[in-house]
Design a protein around this motif. Structure first.
Motif, PDB file in Angstrom:
ATOM      1  N   CYS A 125       0.779  -1.237   0.000  1.00  0.00           N
ATOM      2  CA  CYS A 125       0.000   0.000   0.000  1.00  0.00           C
ATOM      3  C   CYS A 125       0.809   1.285   0.000  1.00  0.00           C
ATOM      4  N   GLY A 126       1.979   1.262  -0.597  1.00  0.00           N
ATOM      5  CA  GLY A 126       2.747   2.494  -0.736  1.00  0.00           C
ATOM      6  C   GLY A 126       4.011   2.570   0.080  1.00  0.00           C
ATOM      7  N   GLY A 127       4.181   1.642   1.048  1.00  0.00           N
ATOM      8  CA  GLY A 127       5.435   1.532   1.777  1.00  0.00           C
ATOM      9  C   GLY A 127       5.965   2.839   2.339  1.00  0.00           C
ATOM     10  N   ILE A 128       7.200   3.149   1.954  1.00  0.00           N
ATOM     11  CA  ILE A 128       7.928   4.283   2.504  1.00  0.00           C
ATOM     12  C   ILE A 128       7.378   5.622   2.026  1.00  0.00           C
ATOM     13  N   SER A 129       6.452   5.613   1.092  1.00  0.00           N
ATOM     14  CA  SER A 129       5.881   6.878   0.622  1.00  0.00           C
ATOM     15  C   SER A 129       5.100   7.593   1.719  1.00  0.00           C
ATOM     16  N   SER A 162       8.698  -0.213  -9.997  1.00  0.00           N
ATOM     17  CA  SER A 162       7.411   0.474  -9.881  1.00  0.00           C
ATOM     18  C   SER A 162       6.274  -0.387 -10.404  1.00  0.00           C
ATOM     19  N   ALA A 163       6.589  -1.277 -11.352  1.00  0.00           N
ATOM     20  CA  ALA A 163       5.556  -2.173 -11.863  1.00  0.00           C
ATOM     21  C   ALA A 163       5.092  -3.141 -10.781  1.00  0.00           C
ATOM     22  N   GLN A 164       6.005  -3.564  -9.919  1.00  0.00           N
ATOM     23  CA  GLN A 164       5.645  -4.445  -8.800  1.00  0.00           C
ATOM     24  C   GLN A 164       4.779  -3.730  -7.787  1.00  0.00           C
ATOM     25  N   TYR A 165       5.050  -2.451  -7.579  1.00  0.00           N
ATOM     26  CA  TYR A 165       4.406  -1.696  -6.519  1.00  0.00           C
ATOM     27  C   TYR A 165       3.789  -0.418  -7.080  1.00  0.00           C
ATOM     28  N   ASN A 192      13.997   4.633  -6.469  1.00  0.00           N
ATOM     29  CA  ASN A 192      15.194   4.410  -7.294  1.00  0.00           C
ATOM     30  C   ASN A 192      15.545   2.923  -7.386  1.00  0.00           C
ATOM     31  N   GLY A 193      14.508   2.108  -7.542  1.00  0.00           N
ATOM     32  CA  GLY A 193      14.712   0.673  -7.720  1.00  0.00           C
ATOM     33  C   GLY A 193      14.994  -0.101  -6.449  1.00  0.00           C
ATOM     34  N   ARG A 194      14.827   0.524  -5.277  1.00  0.00           N
ATOM     35  CA  ARG A 194      15.087  -0.154  -4.006  1.00  0.00           C
ATOM     36  C   ARG A 194      13.875  -0.018  -3.085  1.00  0.00           C
ATOM     37  N   TRP A 195      13.596  -1.102  -2.334  1.00  0.00           N
ATOM     38  CA  TRP A 195      12.522  -1.037  -1.348  1.00  0.00           C
ATOM     39  C   TRP A 195      13.120  -0.602  -0.018  1.00  0.00           C
TER      40      TRP A 195
END
Length: 367
Positions: free
Chosen positions: A139-143, A165-168, A175-178
Motif C-alpha cells: 500500500c505504498g510503503g515508505i511513501s 514500480s511495476a511491482q508496486y 530508485n529501484g530499491r525497497w
C-alpha cells in the motif's frame, strides 16, 4: 442494510476485509486511565533510552485524562456526508500519511487536514485522525514517510532489496530499491518529534478534532514490518526490547505534544494490532499508554466465531489478534505466571505447512 464506503488506496485488502467485518464502524473506547492506587501515586516509569520527548510528561494512574465530549461511533474513511441521525454516527476517522503533512524540515502543509476537519464539521459531526509512517508492500510503503528525511539522513531508512514500480504501483519503490524505516534511528525520531509537536501545537485546542490515533509502524500500528522485511530490521539491530522502548518513546512524544499544564487536551489512542516479535509488546505498550492517560484502539476486532477468537493461552488457526495472516499457530510451553507467546507465519506457509525457521525462532520464547 448495506453500507458502501470508498477506502484510501493505502489500505491493505486484508485491512479492508477486517474493517468490513466491523461494518466500517469503530467504537470509541476510552480506556485511558487505570484505577487509582491506594496511598501514594505509583512511581512513574523512566523514559526509555531512545531519544527524548519534548516537555514534561505526567504519568501514573492519576495522570489527568482529557474529557471525552463526543464518544460514540466513528465511521472509517468516509467523506462526511453519511447521515449521522440515520446511522447513529458521532463522527468520522481518516488516517493521514506523515509525508502528506510534513513537507520539509520544520515545514508543514496542513491544507488536507484543515479541509477534512472543515468538511466533517459542516455535517455536524466530530472528526478523528490517525497517523501512519509506513504502509507496507501492499500500500505504498515508505511513501508515507517524508522523502526529505531519508534524503537528508540516509541512515533513517534500510535497504530491503531491489524492486520496480511495476511491482508496486501504489509506490514505495525508490530508485529501484525497497526502503524500510529505521524506526529507532535518532534522525528519524527527532524528525518525527518535530512533526508531532507541530501537530499538537496546531490542533490540541481545535474543537473540531475529538481524538488522535498515534502512529508507530505499518499502517500506524505496532508491527514494524511484515514477512521477510522483519529480517531486514532484525539484521540492522531491532529486537523486541528495542521495539518496545521505541514505541514507548513515541507515546511520550505525543503525550507531551498534546498537553497543556500537564493535562491532555485531546484523547490520544495507541493502535493495538498485530505484533512484530511477541505478544508482550501489546501488553506492555497498553499498560505504558494507560498510565499516561492514553487509550487503546483495538484495530482488527472481529466477530467472535470458531475461527475468529483467541484466549490468553492458546490461539485458533485464524486469529487476527495474533498476527496479520496466521496460517498456523502453536503455544510455547511457558512456566507460570509467564504468558505464552504465539508462533505463527507472517505469510501463508509453503505446501509443507511450516513457518520459516527464522520467524518461528523469534516468536517461541516465553514472555
Amino acid at each position: 442494510m448495506k453500507i458502501t464506503q470508498h477506502f484510501h488506496l493505502s489500505l491493505h485488502p486484508l485491512r479492508r476485509a477486517r474493517q468490513a467485518w466491523l461494518g466500517l464502524f469503530i467504537l470509541l473506547c476510552v480506556l485511558g486511565a487505570t484505577l487509582p492506587a491506594a496511598g501514594s501515586p505509583a512511581t512513574p516509569e523512566p523514559t526509555p533510552p531512545v531519544g527524548q520527548a519534548s516537555g514534561p510528561v505526567e504519568t501514573g494512574p492519576d495522570a489527568p485524562v482529557p474529557p471525552v465530549t463526543r464518544p460514540g461511533i466513528y465511521v472509517v474513511a468516509e467523506t462526511g456526508n453519511m447521515d449521522p441521525t440515520y446511522y447513529h454516527l458521532t463522527g468520522s476517522l481518516r488516517t493521514f500519511n506523515w509525508a502528506e503533512l510534513h513537507t520539509g524540515p520544520n515545514q508543514f502543509n496542513w491544507g488536507a487536514l484543515d479541509q477534512y476537519l472543515a468538511t466533517i464539521a459542516s455535517y455536524g459531526k466530530a472528526a478523528a485522525i490517525g497517523i501512519t509512517t509506513y504502509n507496507g508492500r501492499c500500500c505504498g510503503g515508505i511513501s508515507a514517510m517524508p522523502s526529505f528525511l531519508y534524503t537528508l539522513a540516509p541512515n533513517s531508512v534500510l535497504d530491503a532489496g531491489a524492486c520496480s514500480s511495476a511491482q508496486y504501483p501504489l509506490g514505495g519503490c525508490v530508485n529501484g530499491r525497497w526502503l524500510l524505516p529505521r524506526y529507532w534511528d535518532a534522525d528519524y525520531l527527532n524528525t518525527y518529534d518535530q512533526f508531532i509537536q507541530a501537530l499538537g501545537n496546531r490542533y490540541k485546542n481545535d474543537p473540531r478534532l475529538e481524538w488522535v490515533a498515534l502512529g508507530f509502524g505499518t499502517f500506524g500500528e505496532n508491527h514494524a514490518a511484515q514477512g521477510s522485511d522483519v529480517d531486514v530490521l532484525v539484521n540492522a539491530g531491532l529486537n523486541v526490547d528495542l521495539w518496545i522502548s521505541t514505541m514507548q518513546s513515541v507515546v511520550d512524544r505525543y503525550s507531551a505534544a498534546f498537553r497543556t499544564g500537564g493535562s491532555l487536551q485531546k484523547m490520544l489512542m495507541i493502535q493495538i494490532a498485530s505484533v512484530t516479535f511477541q505478544d508482550r509488546e501489546r501488553w506492555l505498550l497498553a499498560a505504558y499508554a494507560a498510565e499516561r492517560g492514553i487509550g487503546l484502539s483495538f484495530n482488527g476486532l472481529t466477530p467472535i466465531s470458531t475461527t475468529r477468537s483467541r484466549g490468553l493461552t492458546a490461539a485458533t488457526t485464524r486469529s487476527n489478534a495474533a498476527c496479520m495472516i496466521p496460517s498456523s499457530t502453536t503455544t510455547a510451553a511457558c512456566p507460570s505466571p509467564s504468558r505464552p507467546t504465539i508462533t505463527c507465519c507472517a505469510t501463508p506457509p509453503a505446501s509443507t505447512g511450516a513457518c520459516s525457521a527464522a520467524w518461528t525462532r523469534r516468536l517461541t520464547s516465553c514472555a
